[in-house]
Write an enzyme that holds these catalytic residues in place. Structure first.
Site, PDB file in Angstrom:
ATOM      1  N   ASP A  44       0.859  -1.184   0.000  1.00 31.60           N
ATOM      2  CA  ASP A  44       0.000   0.000   0.000  1.00 31.60           C
ATOM      3  C   ASP A  44       0.893   1.231   0.000  1.00 31.60           C
ATOM      4  O   ASP A  44       1.978   1.207   0.589  1.00 31.60           O
ATOM      5  CB  ASP A  44      -0.876  -0.021   1.262  1.00 31.60           C
ATOM      6  CG  ASP A  44      -1.948   1.040   1.213  1.00 31.60           C
ATOM      7  OD1 ASP A  44      -2.349   1.439   0.097  1.00 31.60           O
ATOM      8  OD2 ASP A  44      -2.373   1.497   2.284  1.00 31.60           O
ATOM      9  N   HIS A  97       5.300   2.288  -8.021  1.00 26.25           N
ATOM     10  CA  HIS A  97       5.123   0.827  -8.022  1.00 26.25           C
ATOM     11  C   HIS A  97       6.455   0.133  -8.315  1.00 26.25           C
ATOM     12  O   HIS A  97       6.753  -0.914  -7.741  1.00 26.25           O
ATOM     13  CB  HIS A  97       4.084   0.414  -9.065  1.00 26.25           C
ATOM     14  CG  HIS A  97       2.703   0.876  -8.720  1.00 26.25           C
ATOM     15  ND1 HIS A  97       2.116   0.591  -7.505  1.00 26.25           N
ATOM     16  CD2 HIS A  97       1.790   1.607  -9.418  1.00 26.25           C
ATOM     17  CE1 HIS A  97       0.902   1.133  -7.472  1.00 26.25           C
ATOM     18  NE2 HIS A  97       0.691   1.756  -8.616  1.00 26.25           N
ATOM     19  N   LEU A 132      11.821 -21.083   0.686  1.00 25.61           N
ATOM     20  CA  LEU A 132      10.828 -20.032   0.963  1.00 25.61           C
ATOM     21  C   LEU A 132       9.749 -20.100  -0.113  1.00 25.61           C
ATOM     22  O   LEU A 132      10.059 -20.194  -1.308  1.00 25.61           O
ATOM     23  CB  LEU A 132      11.509 -18.649   0.915  1.00 25.61           C
ATOM     24  CG  LEU A 132      10.592 -17.425   0.949  1.00 25.61           C
ATOM     25  CD1 LEU A 132       9.932 -17.277   2.326  1.00 25.61           C
ATOM     26  CD2 LEU A 132      11.380 -16.139   0.626  1.00 25.61           C
TER      27      LEU A 132
END
Ligand code: FPP
Length: 132
Positions: free
Chosen positions: A13, A30, A124
């Site tokens: 966000d 972004h 991961l």
């Protein structure tokens, strides 16, 4: 290391506002967010987090300006094309949550390619929530 969560989920966000505040475009915000995302992935690996879920594009984000949506659909392609070899090398497995059939073909293909590289990559797990 003690007290490391097994699973961390992050709602991305503020990328757009971060860019605007600095006289940049929202898309540049972004892009900067995608760099931060990389740091978070590296830190998760280092700390021994097992699952990292990153909310990258919500099904409500389609109402954003066309140019921004286009960039947000290009970004996974740019990002994964560049980073996928590193992810494989580092034993990272990519998964996607969300309706990928609703994504443009180039985005869908890049995401599918990343998800398909899953054999033995298990240090991961990075879940990208896309169109979710
Ligand atoms: C939220 O900021 C962030 C996004 C909608 C996009 C985040 C996506 C990436 C950084 C890259 C995704 C890459 C892959 C490989 C899936 P916001 O625009 O809601 O910020 P605002 O609150 O300032 O409007």
């Amino acid at each position: 290391m003690q007290n490391v969560p097994t699973h961390i989920a992050i709602m991305m966000d503020g990328n757009g506002r971060w860019g605007e505040k600095r006289g940049l475009t929202r898309s540049q915000g972004h892009f900067a967010g995608s760099k931060t995302m990389e740091n978070i992935i590296d830190a998760s690996l280092e700390l021994g987090v097992k699952i990292l879920t990153l909310y990258a594009f919500s099904s409500e984000n389609w109402t954003r300006p066309e140019e921004e949506v286009k960039y947000l659909m290009d970004l996974p392609v740019i990002y994964l094309n560049e980073k996928l070899p590193k992810f494989i090398q580092k034993d990272i497995r990519i998964c996607v949550l969300g309706d990928i059939n609703g994504l443009p073909i180039h985005t869908r293909e890049a995401v599918k390619k990343a998800v398909d590289q899953k054999s033995n990559n298990s240090k991961l797990i990075v879940n990208f929530a896309l169109n979710k």
